[in-house]
Scaffold this motif. Structure first.
Motif, short mmCIF file in Angstrom:
data_model
loop_
_atom_site.label_atom_id
_atom_site.label_comp_id
_atom_site.label_asym_id
_atom_site.label_seq_id
_atom_site.Cartn_x
_atom_site.Cartn_y
_atom_site.Cartn_z
N ARG A 33 0.91 -0.76 0.05
CA ARG A 33 -0.28 -0.05 0.17
C ARG A 33 0.51 1.32 -0.25
O ARG A 33 1.92 0.91 0.62
N LEU A 34 1.11 2.22 -0.53
CA LEU A 34 2.06 3.57 -1.16
C LEU A 34 0.93 4.52 -1.28
O LEU A 34 -0.41 4.41 -1.42
N THR A 35 1.01 5.33 0.03
CA THR A 35 -0.06 6.84 -0.44
C THR A 35 1.29 8.02 0.37
O THR A 35 2.36 8.32 0.20
N GLY A 36 1.30 8.50 -1.57
CA GLY A 36 2.04 9.89 -2.06
C GLY A 36 1.86 9.58 -3.91
O GLY A 36 1.07 8.72 -4.24
N THR A 37 2.48 9.70 -4.46
CA THR A 37 2.28 10.18 -5.83
C THR A 37 3.95 9.27 -6.15
O THR A 37 4.91 9.06 -5.79
N LEU A 38 3.11 8.38 -7.65
CA LEU A 38 3.90 7.71 -8.39
C LEU A 38 4.09 8.23 -9.74
O LEU A 38 2.97 8.48 -10.74
N ASP A 56 -1.75 10.61 -6.16
CA ASP A 56 -1.68 10.05 -7.74
C ASP A 56 -0.23 9.57 -8.32
O ASP A 56 0.00 9.17 -8.28
N LEU A 57 -0.82 9.35 -9.72
CA LEU A 57 -0.10 8.18 -10.47
C LEU A 57 -0.40 10.04 -12.26
O LEU A 57 -0.71 9.81 -12.76
N ARG A 58 1.73 9.19 -12.30
CA ARG A 58 1.83 9.79 -14.09
C ARG A 58 2.28 9.25 -14.42
O ARG A 58 3.46 8.94 -14.17
N VAL A 59 2.05 7.86 -15.32
CA VAL A 59 2.86 6.49 -15.85
C VAL A 59 2.73 7.19 -17.21
O VAL A 59 1.47 7.83 -17.78
N LYS A 60 3.74 5.85 -17.98
CA LYS A 60 3.36 6.39 -19.33
C LYS A 60 2.10 5.17 -20.07
O LYS A 60 1.33 5.74 -20.41
N HIS A 61 2.85 3.74 -19.41
CA HIS A 61 1.64 2.67 -19.71
C HIS A 61 1.28 2.34 -18.05
O HIS A 61 2.46 1.77 -17.25
N LEU A 62 0.31 1.46 -17.84
CA LEU A 62 -0.29 1.50 -16.77
C LEU A 62 -1.19 0.28 -16.27
O LEU A 62 -2.17 0.17 -17.20
N VAL A 63 -1.36 -1.13 -16.01
CA VAL A 63 -2.14 -2.17 -15.61
C VAL A 63 -2.03 -2.25 -14.47
O VAL A 63 -1.73 -2.09 -13.94
N ILE A 64 -4.01 -2.24 -13.46
CA ILE A 64 -4.47 -1.97 -12.81
C ILE A 64 -5.10 -3.51 -12.63
O ILE A 64 -6.10 -3.85 -13.46
N LEU A 116 -5.73 10.89 -8.65
CA LEU A 116 -5.84 11.10 -9.97
C LEU A 116 -4.75 10.41 -10.86
O LEU A 116 -3.98 9.90 -10.54
N ILE A 117 -5.35 9.46 -11.60
CA ILE A 117 -4.56 8.87 -12.64
C ILE A 117 -4.47 9.81 -14.31
O ILE A 117 -5.02 10.37 -14.62
N GLU A 118 -3.05 9.97 -14.51
CA GLU A 118 -2.25 10.32 -16.21
C GLU A 118 -1.69 9.36 -16.64
O GLU A 118 -0.50 8.72 -16.24
N ALA A 119 -2.27 8.96 -17.50
CA ALA A 119 -1.94 7.86 -18.46
C ALA A 119 -1.42 7.76 -19.96
O ALA A 119 -2.48 8.47 -20.63
N ASP A 120 -0.45 7.72 -20.52
CA ASP A 120 -0.63 7.73 -22.00
C ASP A 120 -1.79 6.50 -22.15
O ASP A 120 -2.64 5.57 -23.31
N GLY A 164 -9.38 -3.58 -11.91
CA GLY A 164 -9.32 -4.02 -10.50
C GLY A 164 -10.41 -2.51 -10.08
O GLY A 164 -10.82 -1.97 -10.95
N LYS A 165 -9.77 -1.11 -9.27
CA LYS A 165 -10.69 -0.51 -9.02
C LYS A 165 -10.17 0.31 -8.53
O LYS A 165 -9.38 0.64 -8.67
N ILE A 166 -11.10 2.15 -9.17
CA ILE A 166 -10.18 3.22 -9.22
C ILE A 166 -11.37 4.01 -9.05
O ILE A 166 -12.35 3.91 -9.24
N ILE A 167 -10.97 4.70 -7.63
CA ILE A 167 -11.92 6.42 -6.48
C ILE A 167 -11.55 7.02 -7.38
O ILE A 167 -9.92 7.60 -6.46
N GLY A 168 -11.46 8.46 -8.82
CA GLY A 168 -10.63 9.38 -9.03
C GLY A 168 -11.09 9.47 -10.21
O GLY A 168 -11.27 8.89 -11.00
N SER A 169 -10.46 10.96 -10.74
CA SER A 169 -10.13 10.67 -12.35
C SER A 169 -9.45 10.23 -13.11
O SER A 169 -8.04 9.70 -12.87
N LEU A 170 -9.78 9.65 -14.40
CA LEU A 170 -9.00 9.62 -15.63
C LEU A 170 -8.76 10.26 -16.48
O LEU A 170 -9.12 10.27 -16.66
#
Length: 162
Positions: free
Chosen positions: A32-37, A52-60, A69-73, A79-85
């Motif tokens: 379990r990670l708390t913070g920005t990735l 928040d996540l800012r990644v090139k490619h994400l597989v949940i 918040l998730i920002e990705a290419d 799985g589950k997301i609570i927040g904007s994508l």
């Protein structure tokens, strides 16, 4: 030694991350990670991230969860997301639960996926421009006469018929 100045070595804590190999980063189910990735490569998430996540490619994965918040290419959600994508390419599989807005360029949703929020193509804002009255329109007559300002449009139509 001969009058040349030595160059300072590159800092290992540079503000920009450079991708040196193509091995995906894996966040296991028990993490379990708390913070920005932030990652310039692929991230496989089977654990939980509160932030928040800012990644090139994400597989949940099936057990993966993100609250933030998730920002990705590109992103694949099982799985589950609570927040904007916000992503160029979004794939929402049948086991996915998305609670938030999805801003996308390309979207794929499998039957059985649970989505609570709005799905918006990212370039919609560019295509729609608000209509602003010009100063020349001020001379055009109002729908309601000045003495009928307390009437709604429907009531005004009914009053006009009688």
């Amino acid at each position: 030694m001969f009058g040349k100045k030595k160059q300072a070595p590159a800092s290992s804590t540079s503000s920009t991350l450079k991708r040196t190999n193509h091995t995906p980063s894996i966040i296991a189910e028990d993490v379990r990670l708390t913070g920005t990735l932030v990652s310039q490569g692929e991230v496989q998430l089977d654990g939980r991230i509160d932030g928040d996540l800012r990644v090139k490619h994400l597989v949940i994965g099936l057990t993966g969860m993100v609250e933030g918040l998730i920002e990705a290419d590109s992103i694949v959600i099982k799985g589950k997301i609570i927040g904007s994508l916000i992503a160029n390419k979004v794939t929402i599989e049948s086991t996915a639960q998305v609670h938030g807005d999805v801003f996308h360029d390309t979207l794929s949703i499998e039957a059985g996926a649970n989505i609570e929020g709005s799905l918006k193509h990212r370039h919609e804002e560019d295509k729609i421009a608000p209509i602003k009255p010009s100063s020349s329109d001020e001379s055009s007559p109002s729908i309601l006469a000045d003495d009928d300002n307390d009437l709604s449009f429907v009531n005004k139509q009914a009053a006009d018929k009688s």
